[in-house]
Design an enzyme around this catalytic site. Structure first.
Site, PDB file in Angstrom:
ATOM      1  N   GLY A   1      67.236 104.675   8.333  1.00  0.00           N
ATOM      2  CA  GLY A   1      67.268 103.489   9.178  1.00  0.00           C
ATOM      3  C   GLY A   1      67.386 102.238   8.323  1.00  0.00           C
TER       4      GLY A   1
ATOM      5  CD  GLN B   1      64.618  97.549   5.895  1.00  0.00           C
ATOM      6  OE1 GLN B   1      65.123  98.143   6.834  1.00  0.00           O
ATOM      7  NE2 GLN B   1      63.958  98.170   4.941  1.00  0.00           N
TER       8      GLN B   1
ATOM      9  CB  CYS C   1      59.607 100.802   3.724  1.00  0.00           C
ATOM     10  SG  CYS C   1      60.409  99.279   4.254  1.00  0.00           S
ATOM     11  CG  LEU C   2      65.663 102.098   2.656  1.00  0.00           C
ATOM     12  CD1 LEU C   2      67.033 101.899   3.307  1.00  0.00           C
ATOM     13  CD2 LEU C   2      65.730 103.166   1.572  1.00  0.00           C
TER      14      LEU C   2
ATOM     15  CG  HIS D   1      59.925 102.065   9.680  1.00  0.00           C
ATOM     16  ND1 HIS D   1      59.053 102.509   8.721  1.00  0.00           N
ATOM     17  CD2 HIS D   1      60.783 101.227   9.025  1.00  0.00           C
ATOM     18  CE1 HIS D   1      59.357 101.967   7.547  1.00  0.00           C
ATOM     19  NE2 HIS D   1      60.409 101.185   7.709  1.00  0.00           N
ATOM     20  CD  GLU D   2      64.487 100.956  10.397  1.00  0.00           C
ATOM     21  OE1 GLU D   2      64.581  99.780   9.999  1.00  0.00           O
ATOM     22  OE2 GLU D   2      64.280 101.914   9.624  1.00  0.00           O
TER      23      GLU D   2
ATOM     24  CG  HIS E   1      61.788  96.569   8.992  1.00  0.00           C
ATOM     25  ND1 HIS E   1      61.243  95.982   7.879  1.00  0.00           N
ATOM     26  CD2 HIS E   1      61.972  97.869   8.667  1.00  0.00           C
ATOM     27  CE1 HIS E   1      61.102  96.896   6.922  1.00  0.00           C
ATOM     28  NE2 HIS E   1      61.527  98.056   7.365  1.00  0.00           N
TER      29      HIS E   1
HETATM   30  O1  K1U Z   1      63.577 100.844   7.347  1.00  0.00           O
HETATM   31  C1  K1U Z   1      63.598 101.417   6.270  1.00  0.00           C
HETATM   32  O2  K1U Z   1      63.024 100.935   5.307  1.00  0.00           O
HETATM   33  C2  K1U Z   1      64.295 102.735   6.132  1.00  0.00           C
HETATM   34  C3  K1U Z   1      63.334 103.900   6.122  1.00  0.00           C
HETATM   35  C4  K1U Z   1      63.126 104.362   7.553  1.00  0.00           C
HETATM   36  C5  K1U Z   1      62.027 105.332   7.818  1.00  0.00           C
HETATM   37  C6  K1U Z   1      61.699 106.343   6.961  1.00  0.00           C
HETATM   38  C7  K1U Z   1      60.684 107.239   7.264  1.00  0.00           C
HETATM   39  C8  K1U Z   1      60.014 107.117   8.414  1.00  0.00           C
HETATM   40  C9  K1U Z   1      60.321 106.091   9.251  1.00  0.00           C
HETATM   41  C10 K1U Z   1      61.333 105.204   8.961  1.00  0.00           C
HETATM   42  C11 K1U Z   1      63.941 104.996   5.276  1.00  0.00           C
HETATM   43  O3  K1U Z   1      64.956 105.516   5.575  1.00  0.00           O
HETATM   44  S1  K1U Z   1      63.085 105.443   3.836  1.00  0.00           S
HETATM   45  C12 K1U Z   1      64.075 106.783   3.172  1.00  0.00           C
HETATM   46  C13 K1U Z   1      63.926 108.071   3.902  1.00  0.00           C
HETATM   47  O4  K1U Z   1      62.995 108.240   4.656  1.00  0.00           O
HETATM   48  C14 K1U Z   1      64.932 109.145   3.754  1.00  0.00           C
HETATM   49  C15 K1U Z   1      65.956 109.050   2.868  1.00  0.00           C
HETATM   50  C16 K1U Z   1      66.878 110.073   2.753  1.00  0.00           C
HETATM   51  C17 K1U Z   1      66.771 111.207   3.509  1.00  0.00           C
HETATM   52  C18 K1U Z   1      65.735 111.321   4.391  1.00  0.00           C
HETATM   53  C19 K1U Z   1      64.808 110.290   4.517  1.00  0.00           C
HETATM   54 ZN    ZN Z   2      61.336  99.851   6.323  1.00  0.00          ZN
END
Ligand code: K1U
Ligand code: ZN
Length: 172
Positions: free
Chosen positions: A46, A51, A94-95, A136-137, A140
């Protein structure tokens, strides 16, 4: 399409509420394309516009498991319209807070409404990772981070770590 740099904690833009999108313009379509490219590159499941430093109510999501089966979603002005009483715990990342993960409890299922890139209003139910990701999004877009859902002790610890890293980068 452009991969945009990610905004990292403690950047103040992550704490500002985002503005509603008034119309689906070419700029919004280009923003959505850049967000999808940035999300796939990261990689993430997401991304919220804040972000990448754009304070508009736009999110992208793709919780599909492989590149061949990509199922990108672009959500404009998304809103949660219903949440289940049952909760579930998921380890979130979270990125904007790289390499930090913590368990967060949220409603297990949600219903959400949004405008798509064709200007249509869509209402959809979600469970599992999609439900977690939508919450989560949308957080944000309201300036809320997943670390706001964990203990103050853990939040203060991770916030200080990223504040120190930002200071080190500023003098380097
Ligand atoms: O919003 C963000 O920072 C993105 C975040 C979203 C998220 C992750 C986990 C739970 C809820 C919301 C991410 O994508 S972090 C990276 C991640 O979870 C992932 C990356 C590659 C493959 C699978 C997962
Ligand atoms: Zn995030």
């Amino acid at each position: 399409m452009t991969i945009r740099p990610l905004v990292i904690l403690p950047d103040a833009r992550l704490r500002r509420p985002c503005e509603p999108v008034a119309a689906i313009t070419d700029d919004i379509r280009a923003l959505a394309r850049d967000m999808l490219e940035t999300m796939y590159d990261a990689p993430g499941v997401g991304l919220a516009a804040s972000q990448i430093g754009v304070l508009k109510r736009v999110i992208t999501i793709d919780v599909s498991k492989s590149e061949e089966e990509r199922r990108p979603l672009v959500l404009i002005n998304p809103e949660i319209t219903w949440v289940s009483e049952e909760q579930r715990v998921y380890e979130e990342g979270c990125l904007s807070i790289p390499e930090y993960y913590a368990e967060v409890e949220r409603p297990d299922r949600v219903r959400f409404r949004y405008t798509n890139l064709d200007g249509e209003t869509v209402e959809q139910d979600a469970d599992g990772l999609l439900a977690t990701c939508v919450q989560h999004e949308i957080d944000h877009l309201n300036g809320v981070l997943f670390i706001d859902h964990i203990s103050k002790l853990k939040r203060d610890r991770v916030t200080k770590k990223f504040q120190k890293a930002a200071k080190r980068e500023a003098v380097a």
